[in-house]
Design an enzyme around this catalytic site. Structure first.
Site, mmCIF file in Angstrom:
data_model
loop_
_atom_site.group_PDB
_atom_site.id
_atom_site.type_symbol
_atom_site.label_atom_id
_atom_site.label_comp_id
_atom_site.label_asym_id
_atom_site.label_seq_id
_atom_site.Cartn_x
_atom_site.Cartn_y
_atom_site.Cartn_z
ATOM 1 N N HIS A 15 0.715 -1.241 0.166
ATOM 2 C CA HIS A 15 0.132 -0.248 0.358
ATOM 3 C C HIS A 15 0.855 0.981 0.151
ATOM 4 O O HIS A 15 2.563 1.430 0.145
ATOM 5 C CB HIS A 15 -0.895 0.355 1.065
ATOM 6 C CG HIS A 15 -1.995 -0.767 1.218
ATOM 7 N ND1 HIS A 15 -1.633 -1.917 1.647
ATOM 8 C CD2 HIS A 15 -3.264 -0.248 0.657
ATOM 9 C CE1 HIS A 15 -3.484 -2.304 1.493
ATOM 10 N NE2 HIS A 15 -4.213 -1.924 0.534
ATOM 11 N N LYS A 54 -0.718 4.713 4.216
ATOM 12 C CA LYS A 54 -1.435 4.339 5.347
ATOM 13 C C LYS A 54 -1.274 3.421 6.259
ATOM 14 O O LYS A 54 -0.031 3.842 7.205
ATOM 15 C CB LYS A 54 -1.380 3.090 4.658
ATOM 16 C CG LYS A 54 -2.410 1.527 5.137
ATOM 17 C CD LYS A 54 -2.902 0.722 4.189
ATOM 18 C CE LYS A 54 -3.920 -0.784 4.249
ATOM 19 N NZ LYS A 54 -5.096 -0.259 4.634
#
Length: 244
Positions: A138, A142
């Site tokens: 990600h 995040k």
């Protein structure tokens, strides 16, 4: 046209939901966030004065209390895609689901739902002779790690006590490893690997746009409108789409 209220309306997913709402038969009338935006934005549920038929939550665990307060006051369905909840917060969501329909999922992508089903089928065929590893990637902002999606996939393949996050040293028999990568602007990538002595099977999903999660959120909302209070997942949405 149905009305939606978004927790986290001024975040990246809030923008994606707002941008494609009309394509799915929805109008975003406002949201809950710490910063104001183009649409009516509130940081106190007592001041919310816009109409809505469903709550979509793409925020953070810290906003769970106002979300529950709002859902209880208006008694509308709730789609929760926020991750990183602790055991107490998950219990609060379970209790809310006794009063209104709630769909909780770490990932609202129909593609991820298909990956989960495929992985479960692969495990049934391959058996315990194959080691299972999940790698998720990600963007560098995040907050939670591993991702809610990775945990959801891991839970579908092995009991939580078998999960190993960020392994150190050699692999133990029967464990399922989860590795997280954070970098750049990666929206979300998940790969499940089944590693045998003589062959490797991989099942993967790569998100190319946040609009796919928005589409899943509205599909989940549509599902909830005809359901009684209970706690649902994307598995239930997939079953409904398949006519099961």
């Amino acid at each position: 046209m149905k009305n939606a209220f978004i927790f986290g309306i001024n975040g990246k997913m809030g923008a994606a939901l707002t941008a494609c709402a009309a394509d799915h038969g929805y109008c975003v009338t406002g949201g809950f966030d710490v910063e104001s935006g183009a649409l009516p934005t509130f940081d106190d549920v007592r001041k919310i004065n816009v109409p809505f038929d469903v709550i979509l939550d793409f925020s953070r665990p810290a906003t769970l209390t106002p979300l529950i307060t709002l859902a209880d006051s208006v008694r509308v369905p709730v789609v929760i895609a926020t991750t990183g909840y602790n055991a107490s917060e998950l219990k609060s969501i379970e209790l809310l689901a006794r009063r209104v329909p709630v769909l909780l999922s770490g990932n609202l992508s129909l593609g991820i739902a298909a990956v989960k089903a495929a992985a479960q089928a692969a495990k049934a065929v391959l058996g315990d002779a194959f080691d299972i590893e999940i790698v998720e990637k990600h963007h560098n902002q995040k907050a939670d790690s591993p991702s809610g999606t990775a945990i959801m996939l891991a839970d579908a393949l092995a009991p939580s006590e078998a999960h190993t996050v960020g392994r150190e040293g050699k692999r133990n028999k029967g464990e399922l490893g989860i590795t997280s990568v954070r970098g750049g602007g990666v929206i979300g990538e998940h790969e499940i690997g089944f590693y045998g002595e003589n062959e490797i099977v991989t099942i993967s999903h790569s998100a190319r746009s946040r609009s796919l999660f928005a589409a899943g959120a509205f599909k989940a909302a549509d599902f909830l409108f005809s359901r009684p209070p209970a706690l649902y997942t994307m598995d239930d949405v997939v079953s409904a789409l398949l006519g099961k």
